[in-house]
Design a protein around this motif. Structure first.
Motif, short mmCIF file in Angstrom:
data_model
loop_
_atom_site.label_atom_id
_atom_site.label_comp_id
_atom_site.label_asym_id
_atom_site.label_seq_id
_atom_site.Cartn_x
_atom_site.Cartn_y
_atom_site.Cartn_z
N ALA A 1 -34.90 23.15 3.93
CA ALA A 1 -34.40 23.87 2.72
C ALA A 1 -34.45 23.36 1.31
CB ALA A 1 -33.05 24.43 3.08
N LEU A 2 -33.99 21.93 1.47
CA LEU A 2 -34.22 21.27 -0.02
C LEU A 2 -35.41 21.25 -0.25
CD1 LEU A 2 -32.81 19.70 -2.13
CD2 LEU A 2 -32.81 17.75 -0.76
N GLN A 3 -36.31 20.82 0.50
CA GLN A 3 -37.79 20.61 0.00
C GLN A 3 -38.39 21.85 -0.48
OE1 GLN A 3 -39.00 17.77 -0.86
NE2 GLN A 3 -38.02 16.21 0.51
N LEU A 4 -38.04 22.91 0.18
CA LEU A 4 -38.63 24.08 -0.11
C LEU A 4 -38.23 24.51 -1.69
CD1 LEU A 4 -38.70 26.18 3.38
CD2 LEU A 4 -40.58 25.44 1.98
N ILE A 5 -36.99 24.42 -1.87
CA ILE A 5 -36.21 24.45 -3.47
C ILE A 5 -37.18 23.85 -4.38
CG2 ILE A 5 -34.10 24.22 -4.72
CD1 ILE A 5 -32.82 24.66 -2.17
N VAL A 6 -37.37 22.51 -4.13
CA VAL A 6 -37.87 21.67 -4.94
C VAL A 6 -39.42 22.16 -5.21
CG1 VAL A 6 -38.67 19.15 -5.60
CG2 VAL A 6 -36.37 19.48 -4.41
N LEU A 7 -39.99 22.21 -3.94
CA LEU A 7 -41.44 22.81 -3.98
C LEU A 7 -41.57 23.96 -4.68
CD1 LEU A 7 -42.67 21.74 -0.41
CD2 LEU A 7 -43.37 20.77 -2.50
N ARG A 8 -40.58 24.98 -4.63
CA ARG A 8 -40.66 26.43 -5.25
C ARG A 8 -40.90 26.25 -6.73
NH1 ARG A 8 -36.73 29.39 -7.85
NH2 ARG A 8 -37.11 31.54 -7.77
N GLU A 9 -39.90 25.08 -7.22
CA GLU A 9 -39.89 24.78 -8.70
C GLU A 9 -41.33 24.15 -9.20
OE1 GLU A 9 -37.32 25.12 -11.03
OE2 GLU A 9 -36.86 26.55 -9.28
N LYS A 10 -42.10 23.58 -8.33
CA LYS A 10 -43.46 22.79 -8.87
C LYS A 10 -44.37 23.81 -8.45
CE LYS A 10 -42.29 18.19 -6.90
NZ LYS A 10 -42.36 17.32 -8.21
N GLY B 1 -51.08 32.50 6.22
CA GLY B 1 -51.98 31.48 6.34
C GLY B 1 -50.89 30.18 6.01
N ARG B 2 -51.67 29.34 5.60
CA ARG B 2 -50.78 27.95 5.01
C ARG B 2 -49.62 28.14 3.87
NH1 ARG B 2 -53.80 22.99 3.07
NH2 ARG B 2 -52.28 23.01 1.47
N LYS B 3 -49.79 29.38 3.18
CA LYS B 3 -48.94 29.62 2.18
C LYS B 3 -47.61 30.20 2.52
CE LYS B 3 -52.57 30.81 -1.21
NZ LYS B 3 -53.10 32.03 -1.99
N ILE B 4 -46.47 29.59 1.60
CA ILE B 4 -45.07 29.95 2.05
C ILE B 4 -44.59 30.83 0.73
CG2 ILE B 4 -43.00 28.92 2.51
CD1 ILE B 4 -44.11 26.79 3.89
N ILE B 5 -44.06 31.84 1.09
CA ILE B 5 -43.66 32.47 -0.28
C ILE B 5 -42.27 32.60 -0.06
CG2 ILE B 5 -43.78 34.73 -1.56
CD1 ILE B 5 -46.41 34.03 0.89
N VAL B 6 -41.73 32.19 -1.03
CA VAL B 6 -39.89 31.95 -1.11
C VAL B 6 -39.46 33.29 -1.45
CG1 VAL B 6 -37.87 30.99 -1.82
CG2 VAL B 6 -39.91 29.48 -1.32
N GLY C 1 -37.64 37.24 -10.84
CA GLY C 1 -37.93 38.30 -9.84
C GLY C 1 -39.08 38.01 -9.01
N MET C 2 -40.15 37.29 -9.79
CA MET C 2 -41.46 36.95 -9.01
C MET C 2 -41.07 36.25 -7.76
SD MET C 2 -43.91 36.38 -12.33
CE MET C 2 -45.18 35.58 -10.98
N PRO C 3 -41.92 36.28 -6.78
CA PRO C 3 -41.94 35.41 -5.41
C PRO C 3 -42.83 34.18 -5.91
CG PRO C 3 -43.55 37.31 -5.19
CD PRO C 3 -42.61 37.51 -6.43
N VAL C 4 -42.54 32.94 -5.17
CA VAL C 4 -43.48 31.90 -5.51
C VAL C 4 -44.00 31.21 -4.47
CG1 VAL C 4 -43.26 29.32 -6.39
CG2 VAL C 4 -41.90 31.04 -7.38
N GLU C 5 -45.31 31.21 -4.37
CA GLU C 5 -46.25 30.86 -3.43
C GLU C 5 -46.17 29.26 -3.42
OE1 GLU C 5 -49.95 32.31 -3.38
OE2 GLU C 5 -49.34 34.58 -2.63
#
Length: 235
Positions: free
Chosen positions: A160-169, A217-222, A177-181
């Motif tokens: 969860a923590l890494q996904l939060i940081v990666l979302r910022e990057k 696929g390999r993309k993760i959309i938060v 309101g936009m999703p982040v890939e």
């Protein structure tokens, strides 16, 4: 949504992009007088652990993973550097070999600044010296937080923590309101979390069931960063 005010992102993310931002024109000109640029393909090595540095690297565009290899040759990612960040200056400042390796995680345009230009500019620029010192201090704090997190948190919390940081990057032209890939392989994500690939896949499936994210696929959309923040449990 922005996580400013609800999540301490600076505790988990390096900020070396601030080193070159708005430098006095003469300082920037001195530093970049002999720079060259190269486009690195995904997976291409920028420098290897144990080699001697001949300069520093600036990410003009793209993302780079910094990693170390264990005795079995398995890569352990210690940081994901983003556009605007510097790489390789630690080895020059310590007059030592590179302590880790770096490779492009996507096609990236990287500028190379010779060691002599970097050191000469640093010697004559108080502002660059202060910024590097501040950045090194911040990076030490981030690494200390990361070590504490790996020792105390579960795989679910670490992911969860890494996904939060990666979302910022991975924010690009972001609006509320936009999703982040997040475009990252499951192997690299597992390396960042410090677990096996199958564990990451299992927890991602749980997050999908809870409508925290979706995958293409390999993309993760938060979809719900607030739920990730609650799972990371960084009280």
């Amino acid at each position: 949504m922005s996580i400013s005010g609800i999540f301490p992102i600076d505790k988990w993310d390096f900020k070396s992009e601030s080193v070159l931002a708005d430098l006095p024109p003469d300082v920037l000109a001195s530093l970049t007088a002999n720079k060259t640029e190269q486009v690195y393909k995904k997976g291409e090595i920028i420098f290897r652990e144990g080699s001697y540095p001949s300069g520093i690297f600036y990410i003009a565009e793209g993302k780079v993973k910094k990693y170390k290899l264990d005795n079995d040759g398995k890569a352990h990612i210690i940081y994901l550097a983003n556009t605007g960040e510097l790489l390789g200056y630690h080895a020059i400042l310590s007059e030592d070999r590179y302590p880790d390796s770096a490779a492009a995680i996507e096609e990236s345009r990287i500028a190379f600044i010779p060691k002599s230009d970097f050191l000469e500019t640093l010697e004559h620029s108080d502002i660059l010296s202060r910024r590097l010192l501040k950045t090194l201090s911040h990076e030490f704090a981030v690494l200390a937080n990361s070590l504490n997190m790996f020792a105390q948190k579960s795989v679910r919390e670490r992911l969860a923590l890494q996904l939060i940081v990666l979302r910022e990057k991975y924010k690009v032209n972001f609006q509320a309101g936009m999703p982040v890939e997040i475009n990252m392989s499951r192997d690299d994500l597992a390396s960042m979390v410090g677990t096996a690939r199958e564990h990451v896949v299992r927890v991602l499936s749980e997050f999908k069931e809870d409508r925290i994210l979706e995958t293409r696929g390999r993309k993760i959309i938060v979809l719900d960063v607030n739920k990730l923040i609650r799972i990371a449990d960084l009280k």
